[in-house]
Scaffold this active site. Structure first.
Site, PDB file in Angstrom:
ATOM      1  CB  ALA A  53      -5.948 -39.681  40.315  1.00 15.50           C
ATOM      2  CD  GLU A  54     -10.222 -38.382  40.131  1.00 18.47           C
ATOM      3  OE1 GLU A  54     -10.397 -37.287  40.698  1.00 18.47           O
ATOM      4  OE2 GLU A  54      -9.231 -38.626  39.415  1.00 18.47           O
ATOM      5  CB  THR A  55     -12.068 -45.676  42.285  1.00 20.11           C
ATOM      6  OG1 THR A  55     -10.717 -45.979  42.661  1.00 20.11           O
ATOM      7  CG2 THR A  55     -12.802 -46.977  41.989  1.00 20.11           C
TER       8      THR A  55
END
Length: 273
Positions: free
Chosen positions: A47-49
């Site tokens: 979903a996020e880095t």
């Protein structure tokens, strides 16, 4: 030989692997160009880095922090901030409170002796809103009420009838992408008040490349004021009822909201790029 960077995958808002919300975390000397950051986030495909680098001493913040989904950079991300703070504490790169310079201002995280991490985030403003035409059909349930969550989040928060309705949602993600800047937060009160959580939620962000986010810290900056007003308590616990699931403890402090959770590192290795 290509330059290597240490990369970690951290499960946030959980105390065990393969639950909560996974985030990539890279600690850098400086931010490379945006295309490289986006390519890494697309490759990681969570979903996020999060990408962070240390700032000079004496300023308003200790680290610069940015977040990318597989499709775009975002203004605010809770679970990847928690994951970054966890990596800083676990590696000894930081001790005590850490101040992150972000698109959403300075965000502070504090490690507690019990292993939890608390994040000080801006409280999302809630404004009553009409349910957009077609949103109920795309979501698969009729909202009781809807609220705009302000520019930082860009979400539409919708209250549903009960926990069962939230858990049973099977939205049309393609259709849902047209009804808010970022996504939809669906919520309802806990069915069993003695079950260890006060409310449930699920979050859908197909517009930024995430059909369903497993556990969304930033959404709880809107869920905290919403449920604190209804339940009459500043301190609450939310269960995000995605397939991976996770708990977020919230404490409403006026225009700031504390989000508390745990995190575990599940993968550590080298990125050659």
């Amino acid at each position: 030989m290509p330059t290597s960077h240490r990369i970690r995958i951290v499960d946030a808002f959980t105390d065990r692997p393969f639950a909560g919300n996974p985030a990539g975390v890279l600690l850098l000397d400086a931010f490379p160009d945006d295309a490289w950051l986006q390519n890494v986030a697309t490759e990681v495909n969570h979903a996020e880095t999060a990408f962070a680098h240390r700032l000079p001493a004496g300023g308003d913040a200790d680290w610069a922090l940015r977040w990318f989904t597989p499709a775009t950079e975002v203004d605010l991300c809770g679970h990847a901030t928690l994951a970054t703070a966890h990596v800083l504490q676990a590696t000894g790169a930081a001790e005590g409170p850490v101040r992150f310079a972000t698109r959403s201002g300075v965000l502070t995280t504090t490690a507690h002796p019990d292993g939890t991490l608390a994040m000080d985030f801006p409280t999302a403003p809630l404004t009553p809103a009409d349910v957009p035409d077609g949103a109920a059909e795309a979501l698969g349930a009729e909202p009781l009420a809807a609220y705009d969550t302000g520019a930082n989040l860009g979400d539409l928060l919708v209250e549903l009838a009960d926990e069962k309705t939230v858990r049973a949602l099977a939205p049309d993600h393609k259709a849902l992408a047209h009804h808010s800047k970022r996504g939809i937060i669906a919520t309802a009160p806990a069915e069993d008040p003695a079950g260890g959580y006060d409310f449930v939620s699920r979050c859908f962000f197909p517009r930024v490349g995430i059909d369903e986010d497993p556990v969304t810290g930033s959404a709880h900056t809107a869920l905290a004021p919403f449920w604190s007003q209804r339940l009459g308590r500043a301190q609450l616990t939310g269960l995000q009822a995605s397939p991976r699931s996770g708990l977020v403890r919230t404490e409403l402090r006026g225009d700031r909201t504390l989000l508390t959770g745990r995190a575990v590192t599940v993968i550590e290795g080298d990125l050659y790029a």
